[in-house]
Design a protein around this motif. Structure first.
Motif, short mmCIF file in Angstrom:
data_model
loop_
_atom_site.label_atom_id
_atom_site.label_comp_id
_atom_site.label_asym_id
_atom_site.label_seq_id
_atom_site.Cartn_x
_atom_site.Cartn_y
_atom_site.Cartn_z
N SER A 48 0.84 -1.20 0.00
CA SER A 48 0.00 0.00 0.00
C SER A 48 0.87 1.25 0.00
O SER A 48 2.06 1.20 0.27
N PHE A 68 -3.53 0.90 -3.23
CA PHE A 68 -2.82 -0.36 -3.44
C PHE A 68 -1.65 -0.13 -4.39
O PHE A 68 -1.77 0.65 -5.34
N ASP A 71 -1.43 -5.18 -8.12
CA ASP A 71 -2.68 -5.85 -8.47
C ASP A 71 -2.92 -7.01 -7.51
O ASP A 71 -1.98 -7.71 -7.13
N GLN A 72 -4.15 -7.18 -7.11
CA GLN A 72 -4.56 -8.32 -6.30
C GLN A 72 -5.83 -8.89 -6.93
O GLN A 72 -6.95 -8.65 -6.46
N GLU A 74 -7.29 -11.66 -6.99
CA GLU A 74 -8.19 -12.50 -6.19
C GLU A 74 -9.24 -11.66 -5.45
O GLU A 74 -10.28 -12.17 -5.03
N TYR A 75 -8.96 -10.35 -5.28
CA TYR A 75 -9.90 -9.43 -4.61
C TYR A 75 -10.48 -8.40 -5.59
O TYR A 75 -11.19 -7.50 -5.16
N GLY A 76 -10.12 -8.50 -6.86
CA GLY A 76 -10.60 -7.54 -7.85
C GLY A 76 -9.94 -6.17 -7.71
O GLY A 76 -10.53 -5.16 -8.09
N VAL A 77 -8.73 -6.14 -7.17
CA VAL A 77 -8.02 -4.89 -6.90
C VAL A 77 -6.89 -4.70 -7.92
O VAL A 77 -6.17 -5.64 -8.23
N LYS A 78 -6.77 -3.47 -8.40
CA LYS A 78 -5.67 -3.12 -9.30
C LYS A 78 -4.77 -2.10 -8.62
O LYS A 78 -5.23 -1.32 -7.77
N ASP A 81 -5.75 1.53 -7.09
CA ASP A 81 -7.09 1.60 -6.50
C ASP A 81 -7.01 2.13 -5.06
O ASP A 81 -6.05 1.85 -4.35
N MET A 83 -7.57 2.24 -1.27
CA MET A 83 -7.78 1.26 -0.20
C MET A 83 -8.69 1.88 0.87
O MET A 83 -9.63 1.26 1.32
#
Length: 90
Positions: A48, A68, A71-72, A74-78, A81, A83
């Motif tokens: 982060s 963030f 990219d994650q 598995e959580y739909g996070v790029k 994005d 937090m």
């Protein structure tokens, strides 16, 4: 300016003095979630990017936030994005 340099040096966790480009990368002009212009002080850490936003004229804290850095999927996070975000008015 010496106090800001010392603060940024400390948050960079670097034993060598930061160069001017490194210092400028740590501080930037942003617009907060309420549309106000401020200076962002960013701390880089794994996963982060916490950010303190201050009014450059008064030094008042306008807000805090984190984005963030990776990219994650598995959580739909790029990367980039938001937090979390907090903003204050006085």
């Amino acid at each position: 300016m010496a106090g800001l340099r010392a603060y940024l040096q400390e948050t960079a966790y670097s034993k060598t003095p930061l160069t001017t480009p490194e210092l400028l990368a740590a501080v930037g002009e942003v617009t907060d979630r309420l549309g106000r212009r401020g200076e962002a002080y960013v701390y880089r850490q794994s996963g982060s990017r916490p950010m303190l936003i201050m009014d450059p004229a008064t030094g008042a804290v306008l807000g805090l936030g984190s984005t963030f850095t990776k990219d994650q999927p598995e959580y739909g996070v790029k990367a980039g994005d938001v937090m979390d975000c907090s903003a204050w008015t006085r």
